[in-house]
Design a protein around this motif. Sequence first.
Motif, PDB file in Angstrom:
ATOM      1  N   PHE A 136      -0.882  19.897  -5.230  1.00 33.13           N
ATOM      2  CA  PHE A 136      -1.908  19.090  -4.771  1.00 33.13           C
ATOM      3  C   PHE A 136      -2.016  18.581  -3.489  1.00 33.13           C
ATOM      4  O   PHE A 136      -2.995  18.673  -2.774  1.00 33.13           O
ATOM      5  N   ALA A 137      -1.058  18.342  -2.857  1.00 30.34           N
ATOM      6  CA  ALA A 137      -0.758  17.813  -1.491  1.00 30.34           C
ATOM      7  C   ALA A 137      -1.146  19.146  -0.680  1.00 30.34           C
ATOM      8  O   ALA A 137      -2.100  18.844   0.246  1.00 30.34           O
ATOM      9  N   GLU A 138      -0.767  20.362  -0.819  1.00 30.24           N
ATOM     10  CA  GLU A 138      -1.061  21.259  -0.163  1.00 30.24           C
ATOM     11  C   GLU A 138      -2.423  21.576  -0.103  1.00 30.24           C
ATOM     12  O   GLU A 138      -3.039  22.081   0.783  1.00 30.24           O
ATOM     13  N   ARG A 139      -2.996  21.824  -1.496  1.00 31.18           N
ATOM     14  CA  ARG A 139      -4.365  22.164  -1.491  1.00 31.18           C
ATOM     15  C   ARG A 139      -5.446  21.191  -1.045  1.00 31.18           C
ATOM     16  O   ARG A 139      -6.481  21.678  -0.494  1.00 31.18           O
ATOM     17  N   SER A 150       5.968  18.866   6.323  1.00 30.89           N
ATOM     18  CA  SER A 150       5.574  19.764   7.121  1.00 30.89           C
ATOM     19  C   SER A 150       4.650  19.122   8.278  1.00 30.89           C
ATOM     20  O   SER A 150       4.657  19.387   9.513  1.00 30.89           O
ATOM     21  N   MET A 151       4.181  17.938   7.620  1.00 25.93           N
ATOM     22  CA  MET A 151       3.095  17.251   8.684  1.00 25.93           C
ATOM     23  C   MET A 151       4.053  16.247   9.428  1.00 25.93           C
ATOM     24  O   MET A 151       3.793  16.072  10.763  1.00 25.93           O
ATOM     25  N   HIS A 152       4.925  15.673   8.859  1.00 26.38           N
ATOM     26  CA  HIS A 152       5.574  14.373   9.504  1.00 26.38           C
ATOM     27  C   HIS A 152       7.263  14.927  10.024  1.00 26.38           C
ATOM     28  O   HIS A 152       7.665  13.815  10.578  1.00 26.38           O
ATOM     29  N   PRO A 197      -1.218  15.025  16.078  1.00 27.49           N
ATOM     30  CA  PRO A 197      -1.526  14.518  14.545  1.00 27.49           C
ATOM     31  C   PRO A 197      -1.360  15.631  13.807  1.00 27.49           C
ATOM     32  O   PRO A 197      -1.896  17.078  13.961  1.00 27.49           O
ATOM     33  N   PRO A 198      -1.418  15.716  12.309  1.00 28.21           N
ATOM     34  CA  PRO A 198      -1.377  16.545  11.248  1.00 28.21           C
ATOM     35  C   PRO A 198      -2.681  16.927  10.780  1.00 28.21           C
ATOM     36  O   PRO A 198      -2.919  17.515   9.827  1.00 28.21           O
ATOM     37  N   TYR A 199      -3.844  16.999  11.678  1.00 29.00           N
ATOM     38  CA  TYR A 199      -5.064  17.378  11.602  1.00 29.00           C
ATOM     39  C   TYR A 199      -5.345  18.734  11.843  1.00 29.00           C
ATOM     40  O   TYR A 199      -6.037  19.632  11.081  1.00 29.00           O
ATOM     41  N   GLY A 242       0.661  -1.223  -0.042  1.00 31.78           N
ATOM     42  CA  GLY A 242       0.052  -0.005  -0.047  1.00 31.78           C
ATOM     43  C   GLY A 242       0.842   1.253   0.010  1.00 31.78           C
ATOM     44  O   GLY A 242       0.440   2.305  -0.488  1.00 31.78           O
ATOM     45  N   THR A 243       2.186   1.134   0.621  1.00 32.18           N
ATOM     46  CA  THR A 243       2.797   2.530   0.796  1.00 32.18           C
ATOM     47  C   THR A 243       3.526   3.000  -0.763  1.00 32.18           C
ATOM     48  O   THR A 243       3.572   3.832  -1.062  1.00 32.18           O
ATOM     49  N   GLU A 244       3.476   1.973  -1.669  1.00 31.24           N
ATOM     50  CA  GLU A 244       3.666   2.216  -2.931  1.00 31.24           C
ATOM     51  C   GLU A 244       2.712   3.297  -3.631  1.00 31.24           C
ATOM     52  O   GLU A 244       3.118   4.085  -4.451  1.00 31.24           O
ATOM     53  N   LEU A 245       1.657   3.140  -3.206  1.00 27.24           N
ATOM     54  CA  LEU A 245       0.736   4.205  -3.780  1.00 27.24           C
ATOM     55  C   LEU A 245       0.868   5.431  -3.488  1.00 27.24           C
ATOM     56  O   LEU A 245       0.594   6.516  -4.132  1.00 27.24           O
ATOM     57  N   HIS A 246       1.721   5.857  -2.345  1.00 30.87           N
ATOM     58  CA  HIS A 246       1.970   7.107  -1.690  1.00 30.87           C
ATOM     59  C   HIS A 246       3.423   7.635  -2.135  1.00 30.87           C
ATOM     60  O   HIS A 246       3.793   8.886  -1.378  1.00 30.87           O
ATOM     61  N   GLN A 247       3.980   7.086  -3.004  1.00 36.05           N
ATOM     62  CA  GLN A 247       5.359   7.642  -3.275  1.00 36.05           C
ATOM     63  C   GLN A 247       5.561   9.003  -3.930  1.00 36.05           C
ATOM     64  O   GLN A 247       6.467   9.710  -3.718  1.00 36.05           O
ATOM     65  N   TRP A 248       4.431   9.470  -4.183  1.00 37.28           N
ATOM     66  CA  TRP A 248       4.203  10.992  -4.900  1.00 37.28           C
ATOM     67  C   TRP A 248       4.278  11.883  -3.714  1.00 37.28           C
ATOM     68  O   TRP A 248       4.580  13.006  -3.736  1.00 37.28           O
ATOM     69  N   PHE A 249       3.455  11.184  -2.493  1.00 35.58           N
ATOM     70  CA  PHE A 249       3.369  12.292  -1.544  1.00 35.58           C
ATOM     71  C   PHE A 249       4.418  12.468  -0.415  1.00 35.58           C
ATOM     72  O   PHE A 249       4.970  13.488  -0.018  1.00 35.58           O
ATOM     73  N   PHE A 250       5.208  11.384  -0.421  1.00 35.35           N
ATOM     74  CA  PHE A 250       6.177  11.422   0.683  1.00 35.35           C
ATOM     75  C   PHE A 250       7.518  12.338   0.303  1.00 35.35           C
ATOM     76  O   PHE A 250       7.878  12.978   1.379  1.00 35.35           O
ATOM     77  N   PRO A 251       7.701  12.711  -0.991  1.00 31.55           N
ATOM     78  CA  PRO A 251       8.843  13.819  -1.134  1.00 31.55           C
ATOM     79  C   PRO A 251       8.437  15.433  -0.918  1.00 31.55           C
ATOM     80  O   PRO A 251       9.246  15.984  -1.355  1.00 31.55           O
TER      81      PRO A 251
END
Lengths: 214, 214
Positions: free
Chosen positions: B63-66, B47-49, B101-103, B32-41
């Motif tokens: 897109f991540a920030e919006r 900023s969250m983690h 948490p990052p919420y 499942g983490t392969e789905l999020h490779q675009w987000f991690f960098p």
Amino acid sequence: MSNVRVAAFSLSLDGFGAGPNQNIDNPLGIRGTELHQWFFPTKAFSSMHGGPEGESTSIDNGFAERSFENVGAWILGRNMFGPIRGPWNDDSWKGWWGDSPPYHVPVFVLTHHARATLTMDGGTTFYFVTDGIESALTKAREAAGGKDVRIGGGVSTIRQYLSAGHIDEMHLAFSPVLLGEGESLFHGINASELGFTVSSVVSGERATHVTLAR
Amino acid sequence: MSNVRVAAFSLSLDGFGAGPNQNIDNPLGIRGTELHQWFFPTKAFSSMHGGPEGESTSIDNGFAERSFENVGAWILGRNMFGPIRGPWNDDSWKGWWGDSPPYHVPVFVLTHHARATLTMDGGTTFYFVTDGIESALTKAREAAGGKDVRIGGGVSTIRQYLSAGHIDEMHLAFSPVLLGEGESLFHGINASELGFTVSSVVSGERATHVTLAR
């Protein structure tokens, strides 16, 4: 090298390769033509079907043109050849494409109902294969003479060859539409377990082109 | 305007939003983490983690920030909150995200098992909602005070809100991977009939961003 490949095969973003309720008025199923909006404006399309010359320099056209390169034989499901179901009543139906179909090589049509070989203008010959997908592939490989065998579709035919492990490469064109229902390409098929990985994702003018290989 | 939206939700090209066999070692399912490779960098992620500051100028980061802008409340399925199934044995599990948490806003967690509200550092409060998705949405709208309600996931939660007709907008990030199996977002859901159309398709650095609206 001779590959068995799927190319320029259009999918909706929700994974459908054709709409529901295919018939003579909707050969691609309801809303199925929306999947192919990227293809119609290309020079590859106009070269095949006539009309004003299409885009020759677009990314979409590049993918469309490459889909025809080095293809020595095609395999089509019967529903891609025509709307007739059950026995062929006569030989009047000769495909959707008129007297000179855009294949120019041997085309093997999967059917449960025998029919005489049909020689068309421009090098296309339709062979009707009644003894299954393996037999059709053997015949197509022979006919291709070292070139690729292209599995043209429809969805059901591709799914059968995928599941049997025969497809080496797939180029899928994701069109920016949602069909909501229709024929899903991947549902119930584990493309990862079959060994496919994503070779490339390229954003075209009207579709996102994804190439899978194994 | 207050929208109910899904954002920055990652999918494989074969339509899975999580891999199979979710557990504490694989909170996103196998692979499942392969789905999020675009987000991690992205900078949005760092900023969250924490960790080294990520890309701030990439399309993916935009897109991540919006996805976090104008969000007044979140709704999460219980499995997204944690790996525990059945009754809460104690209150020791406080989410995957540590003390802060990052919420930074109220988060409504769908569960069948009552639990006391959990106030975390940094403005996040977890409310555990046992009386269904409609109730959670009502509470989240109130808490959001005119801002958007973001349905964070997982797949099952989004599918429930989609089917009930509550989602206004979805941003999906298609990652260049095939999972083969897992949780399909759209299978059995007619997104077209629900009124969704494709607003945009944008090619990011590591994902293709698709926005659906109705």
